[in-house]
Structures are given as structure tokens and as C-alpha cells.
Design a protein around this motif. Sequence first.
Motif, short mmCIF file in Angstrom:
data_model
loop_
_atom_site.label_atom_id
_atom_site.label_comp_id
_atom_site.label_asym_id
_atom_site.label_seq_id
_atom_site.Cartn_x
_atom_site.Cartn_y
_atom_site.Cartn_z
N GLY A 164 19.13 -0.88 6.68
CA GLY A 164 19.89 0.11 7.16
C GLY A 164 19.53 1.65 6.48
O GLY A 164 20.27 2.69 6.68
N LEU A 165 18.50 1.67 5.69
CA LEU A 165 17.98 2.73 4.97
C LEU A 165 17.47 3.65 5.98
O LEU A 165 16.74 3.33 7.20
CB LEU A 165 16.76 2.29 3.92
N ARG A 166 17.31 4.94 5.67
CA ARG A 166 16.67 6.05 6.26
C ARG A 166 14.88 5.97 5.99
O ARG A 166 14.55 5.33 5.11
CB ARG A 166 17.17 7.41 6.16
N MET A 167 14.32 6.57 6.90
CA MET A 167 12.81 6.30 6.95
C MET A 167 12.41 6.50 5.64
O MET A 167 11.56 5.87 4.71
CB MET A 167 12.10 6.88 7.79
N ARG A 168 12.59 7.71 4.91
CA ARG A 168 12.01 8.35 3.57
C ARG A 168 12.35 7.35 2.45
O ARG A 168 11.81 7.07 1.66
CB ARG A 168 12.34 9.78 3.41
N ALA A 169 13.71 7.00 2.64
CA ALA A 169 14.34 5.92 1.73
C ALA A 169 13.43 4.60 1.73
O ALA A 169 13.20 3.89 0.58
CB ALA A 169 15.83 5.91 1.83
N ALA A 170 13.09 4.00 3.07
CA ALA A 170 12.73 2.88 3.38
C ALA A 170 11.28 2.86 2.56
O ALA A 170 10.88 1.96 2.09
CB ALA A 170 12.69 2.47 4.92
N VAL A 171 10.64 4.11 2.87
CA VAL A 171 9.02 4.17 2.61
C VAL A 171 9.17 4.07 0.67
O VAL A 171 8.61 3.31 0.40
CB VAL A 171 8.78 5.33 2.77
N GLY A 172 9.93 4.70 0.19
CA GLY A 172 10.23 4.47 -1.30
C GLY A 172 10.53 3.24 -1.65
O GLY A 172 10.01 2.69 -2.73
N THR A 173 11.52 2.65 -1.07
CA THR A 173 12.11 1.44 -1.48
C THR A 173 11.03 0.15 -1.31
O THR A 173 11.06 -0.74 -2.21
CB THR A 173 13.40 1.01 -0.82
N SER A 174 10.35 0.32 -0.31
CA SER A 174 9.31 -0.64 0.16
C SER A 174 8.14 -0.84 -0.98
O SER A 174 7.58 -1.98 -1.24
CB SER A 174 8.50 -0.42 1.53
N LEU A 175 8.06 0.32 -1.84
CA LEU A 175 6.82 0.02 -2.81
C LEU A 175 7.35 -0.74 -3.97
O LEU A 175 6.77 -1.28 -4.56
CB LEU A 175 6.75 1.55 -3.40
N LEU A 176 8.65 -0.84 -4.09
CA LEU A 176 9.42 -1.67 -5.02
C LEU A 176 9.19 -3.02 -4.77
O LEU A 176 8.75 -3.85 -5.66
CB LEU A 176 10.78 -1.13 -5.56
#
Length: 248
Positions: A164-176
Motif C-alpha cells: 500500500g505504499l505510494r509510488m515514490r515511497a515504493a521506489v525508495g523502499t524497493s532499493l532496500l
Amino acid sequence: MTALALALLAGAVTGLALGALGGGGSVLAVPALIYLLGFTPAAAATASLLVVTVSSGIALLGHARAGTVRWRHGVPFALAGLVPAAIGGAVSVRLPAGLLTGAFALLAAVAAVRMLRPSTPLREDAPVRRRRVATAGAGLGAVTGVLGVGGGFLAVPALVNVVGLRMRAAVGTSLLVITVNSLVALAARAGAAVGVDWARVAPFAAAAVLAAWDGRRLAARVSAGSLQRIFAWALLAVAAFMLADAVL
């Protein structure tokens, strides 16, 4: 064009995709290492994991400073993929080259189609289903281990649709998630004799690291949707070429 110039160019595109989209770099890195630098599929997967681990780690630092990494959601997602990534990394070096190429091409095509379809986030107050998160994380880890891809092109939609993350948060979190999975899969391949030419990988990795930082800045200026569409069409072309190469 010399091998060094090709390595620098391909590495820069890989890093740019990782920094801007939170994934997708390895989907370009593997075919670039195979068709431009002459690596075998197994060697390209191993080299790609190294490049993606380093460049995504650098990009993660930038996104963390910008506040777009959701650690509370990303850590459980990444942990679910640890064992599958390790198993996949150990198994991959024993699979036939044609099978790896064909599987990678199909995965790239699926990823491109998913990127062309808009993702609809869950409501912010919607409950997160832990079983779905664990399943998605485990599947992503397995893909990372077997095919040598960081899996960000799958992680971003999953973090949007499942977590349920927003796109920009999903992009940053995916890097983790990418950094953790790639590191584990790379460790599982340690000692495997796959003929990686590290002298050619080094400039590729260096260019990717530098471009990953610029990719984060690009993401702040250009809409994520526009970047995804451009990347998706390029990815479809790569997938078609690799599938034809595997079949013919």
C-alpha cells in the motif's frame, strides 16, 4: 566501440534505471553483459548481482536521506526473500544457459507489461496482509537468486499493491529489498566457477554507481509514470530479442 566504452555506457544506463525507478537496472545489466561484453548467462547473472548490490546500496542512501524509504514495511519484505535468494543463487549456476536466457526473457516481458499497467495503491488505512507480503517477498528473493536480477521491477508494484505504499515511497523502499536480496544471492554464488571477468565488470559497476545517484535526481524532476513507460517499451524490445535468441 571498445569493450571499456560499452561497459561504461551499459553501467550508466543500469544505474540510472535503479536510481530513478527503484529497479529495472539488472534487467538491462544481464543482457548487456551477455550481448555487449560476451559473458555467459551464468557469469552475467553473477556480475549483475555485484553491480546491482553496490549501485542499489548507493541509491538507497540517497533515498533514505530524502525520506522515501519505509523501513517498517521494507525490512519484513526483504527478510522473507533471504532463504529463497540463497537457494536460487546456489541452484542457478547449475542450470543450462538456454534455460536461463529464455526464463530471463519471459520475466523481462512480464515485467514490462506490468510496468505499462498503472498500479493502484491500497487505501492508506487498509490492513496489510502479512501472508501476502511474505509470499511476495519470498517469490522476489527466488527470482533474484536464480536469474541474477535485483527484482525492483517486481518489488515496486508489489510494494504498491500489496503493502500500500505510494509510488515514490515504493521506489525508495524497493532499493532496500534489492540490496538485501542481491547481497544474499551473490554470497550464495561465492566460489562458483562461472568465468566472471572482473576487469570488465569494474568499469560497469563504477558507471552504475555514479549514474544511480543521478537517477534519484531524475526521479524528482520527471514523473514516475513517464519514466516507467519509456523503460517498459525498451524492456519489451530487449525481451523479444533475448527470447528469439533462446529459441532460434
